[in-house]
Each structure stands twice: as structure tokens, then as C-alpha cells.
Design a protein around this motif. Sequence first.
Motif, PDB file in Angstrom:
ATOM      1  N   GLY A 147      82.074  24.690  -4.928  1.00  0.00           N
ATOM      2  CA  GLY A 147      83.279  25.466  -4.663  1.00  0.00           C
ATOM      3  C   GLY A 147      84.514  24.655  -4.350  1.00  0.00           C
ATOM      4  N   GLY A 148      84.370  23.341  -4.199  1.00  0.00           N
ATOM      5  CA  GLY A 148      85.527  22.481  -3.924  1.00  0.00           C
ATOM      6  C   GLY A 148      85.954  21.748  -5.184  1.00  0.00           C
ATOM      7  N   LEU A 149      87.201  21.353  -5.244  1.00  0.00           N
ATOM      8  CA  LEU A 149      87.730  20.608  -6.375  1.00  0.00           C
ATOM      9  C   LEU A 149      88.079  19.200  -5.895  1.00  0.00           C
ATOM     10  N   TYR A 150      87.590  18.188  -6.598  1.00  0.00           N
ATOM     11  CA  TYR A 150      87.775  16.791  -6.205  1.00  0.00           C
ATOM     12  C   TYR A 150      88.376  16.013  -7.366  1.00  0.00           C
ATOM     13  N   CYS A 151      89.000  14.894  -7.055  1.00  0.00           N
ATOM     14  CA  CYS A 151      89.566  14.082  -8.131  1.00  0.00           C
ATOM     15  C   CYS A 151      89.443  12.595  -7.826  1.00  0.00           C
ATOM     16  N   GLU A 186      90.249  15.226  -2.284  1.00  0.00           N
ATOM     17  CA  GLU A 186      90.151  16.619  -2.672  1.00  0.00           C
ATOM     18  C   GLU A 186      91.364  16.906  -3.537  1.00  0.00           C
ATOM     19  N   ALA A 187      91.193  17.766  -4.532  1.00  0.00           N
ATOM     20  CA  ALA A 187      92.309  18.108  -5.411  1.00  0.00           C
ATOM     21  C   ALA A 187      92.982  19.376  -4.913  1.00  0.00           C
ATOM     22  N   ARG A 188      94.268  19.450  -5.163  1.00  0.00           N
ATOM     23  CA  ARG A 188      95.067  20.627  -4.835  1.00  0.00           C
ATOM     24  C   ARG A 188      95.634  21.156  -6.147  1.00  0.00           C
ATOM     25  N   LEU A 189      95.653  22.463  -6.316  1.00  0.00           N
ATOM     26  CA  LEU A 189      96.263  23.029  -7.512  1.00  0.00           C
ATOM     27  C   LEU A 189      97.763  23.152  -7.305  1.00  0.00           C
ATOM     28  N   VAL A 190      98.503  22.599  -8.239  1.00  0.00           N
ATOM     29  CA  VAL A 190      99.952  22.630  -8.189  1.00  0.00           C
ATOM     30  C   VAL A 190     100.430  23.725  -9.135  1.00  0.00           C
ATOM     31  N   SER A 215      97.915  23.015 -12.401  1.00  0.00           N
ATOM     32  CA  SER A 215      97.219  21.764 -12.673  1.00  0.00           C
ATOM     33  C   SER A 215      96.788  21.104 -11.368  1.00  0.00           C
ATOM     34  N   PRO A 216      95.660  20.391 -11.408  1.00  0.00           N
ATOM     35  CA  PRO A 216      95.196  19.723 -10.186  1.00  0.00           C
ATOM     36  C   PRO A 216      95.982  18.447  -9.904  1.00  0.00           C
ATOM     37  N   ALA A 217      96.171  18.171  -8.623  1.00  0.00           N
ATOM     38  CA  ALA A 217      96.820  16.940  -8.182  1.00  0.00           C
ATOM     39  C   ALA A 217      96.048  16.421  -6.978  1.00  0.00           C
ATOM     40  N   PRO A 258      81.216  15.782   0.938  1.00  0.00           N
ATOM     41  CA  PRO A 258      79.778  15.901   0.686  1.00  0.00           C
ATOM     42  C   PRO A 258      79.235  14.608   0.071  1.00  0.00           C
ATOM     43  N   PHE A 259      78.011  14.265   0.426  1.00  0.00           N
ATOM     44  CA  PHE A 259      77.400  13.039  -0.089  1.00  0.00           C
ATOM     45  C   PHE A 259      77.356  13.038  -1.618  1.00  0.00           C
ATOM     46  N   ALA A 260      77.097  14.193  -2.227  1.00  0.00           N
ATOM     47  CA  ALA A 260      77.040  14.281  -3.696  1.00  0.00           C
ATOM     48  C   ALA A 260      78.385  13.912  -4.326  1.00  0.00           C
ATOM     49  N   VAL A 261      79.489  14.231  -3.642  1.00  0.00           N
ATOM     50  CA  VAL A 261      80.815  13.871  -4.151  1.00  0.00           C
ATOM     51  C   VAL A 261      80.991  12.352  -4.087  1.00  0.00           C
TER      52      VAL A 261
END
Length: 100
Positions: A10-14, A34-38, A48-50, A80-83
Motif C-alpha cells: 500500500g505504500g509507494l517508494y522510489c 517514500e514517494a509522493r504523488l505530485v 506523477s511520483p516524486a 519495511p525490510f522488504a523495501v
Amino acid sequence: MSLTTWSHDGGLYCTLFTETGVDGSRVGHFELSEARLVPSGSPAVPDSPAPGPTAVTVVVRALEPQDQPVVFFGDGSTLPFAVLQHFVAVVAARLEGAGA
């Protein structure tokens, strides 16, 4: 410079990768956040993610054996460890492709 994004639980990462210098004086910077949607401001162009605040930075100098990668962790960031595993795999794949 390249920016890749992925979702996890459920989280967005970059991961943001930049490289400066040439040949023996190259320096690569990998940043995980963590990514934020702009918002795009236009209905025809999607949001778009930033990158948000950097949680982990890896700095890798040119392929000199004495120049080991340096890792920095952002204050107060938890991931999270998986990230983190995914980020390490991205960094390793990029370095392997560079002949490191």
C-alpha cells in the motif's frame, strides 16, 4: 539520472540514481525514499511520483578497491525490510552492470 518507483503493502517508494564525473572519477548516488504523488494540474496528464525525504543514501565512488560504498540513513525514517531488500537489489544490479 533515473527515478524508479514501486509499491509495497500500500505504500509507494522510489529510488533516485544520479551519477557525476567521468571514467575513474565517477560518483554514483542512490537515494531511497517514500514517494509522493505530485498533482499534474492538467486532466490530460496523470499525477506523477516524486521523492519524499531521503531515508537511505548510498554513495559509490569509481571502481577503486579502496573506495568502498558509504551508506547514510535519514533520521527518524522507518521502512519495511522488504523495501530495503528491494533497494539493495537495485543498487547491486546497477553496480554489477557497471562492472563493479
